[in-house]
Design an enzyme around this catalytic site. Structure first.
Site, PDB file in Angstrom:
ATOM      1  N   ARG A 104       0.826  -1.209   0.000  1.00  0.00           N
ATOM      2  CA  ARG A 104       0.000   0.000   0.000  1.00  0.00           C
ATOM      3  C   ARG A 104       0.854   1.250   0.000  1.00  0.00           C
ATOM      4  O   ARG A 104       1.908   1.302   0.618  1.00  0.00           O
ATOM      5  CB  ARG A 104      -0.897   0.002   1.236  1.00  0.00           C
ATOM      6  CG  ARG A 104      -1.900   1.144   1.244  1.00  0.00           C
ATOM      7  CD  ARG A 104      -2.780   1.095   2.455  1.00  0.00           C
ATOM      8  NE  ARG A 104      -2.132   1.801   3.563  1.00  0.00           N
ATOM      9  CZ  ARG A 104      -2.700   1.999   4.743  1.00  0.00           C
ATOM     10  NH1 ARG A 104      -3.899   1.527   4.993  1.00  0.00           N
ATOM     11  NH2 ARG A 104      -2.062   2.652   5.679  1.00  0.00           N
ATOM     12  N   CYS A 106       0.149   5.537   0.665  1.00  0.00           N
ATOM     13  CA  CYS A 106      -0.812   6.519   1.137  1.00  0.00           C
ATOM     14  C   CYS A 106      -0.179   7.890   0.938  1.00  0.00           C
ATOM     15  O   CYS A 106       0.920   8.139   1.439  1.00  0.00           O
ATOM     16  CB  CYS A 106      -1.154   6.274   2.605  1.00  0.00           C
ATOM     17  SG  CYS A 106      -2.409   7.404   3.230  1.00  0.00           S
TER      18      CYS A 106
END
Length: 132
Positions: A104, A106
């Site tokens: 991930r 962000c």
């Protein structure tokens, strides 16, 4: 394998010239999802947790229609308009990805479509061919 487009009623209608998802070569990529209610086309709430929950729910629906699932997600990108919301989004995210977390990123952005607070996209392996 040919490119296939995912377009379903259980996720928000695209607000621009893009697809909800694209299936190709055994993979599905979702377009970024904000916290839009598919039935109303409106943002679900004023807070980032409510919007993140809806965005992930929309992604889950797109993946299901593509013949995939959250368990098959290998990559997620989260866009926030305020990095101070990171922990609130993580709390919601943990309800969708409890173990074997996908990779991930962000990032904080200046603004998102419809003035949403969060946008999330995903990439997942397709388990089976989706029926149309």
């Amino acid at each position: 394998m040919n490119k296939r487009i995912v377009l379903i009623k259980d996720a928000p209608t695209p607000v621009g010239p893009y697809s909800q998802g694209v299936i190709m070569d055994g993979w599905v990529w979702t377009s970024g999802q904000v916290g839009l209610n598919p039935a109303t086309g409106e943002l679900v709430g004023p807070d980032v947790a409510t919007q993140a929950n809806q965005a992930l729910h929309n992604i889950e629906a797109i993946l299901r229609a593509a013949g995939s699932s959250l368990n098959q997600v290998v990559r997620v990108t989260v866009f926030l308009t305020n990095m101070d919301d990171f922990s609130a989004v993580n709390a919601v995210y943990a309800n969708y990805f409890a173990t074997d977390f996908p990779a991930r990123s962000c990032v904080e952005v200046a603004r998102l479509p419809l003035d949403a607070l969060v946008e999330i996209d995903a990439m997942a392996r397709v388990n089976r061919l989706a029926s149309r």
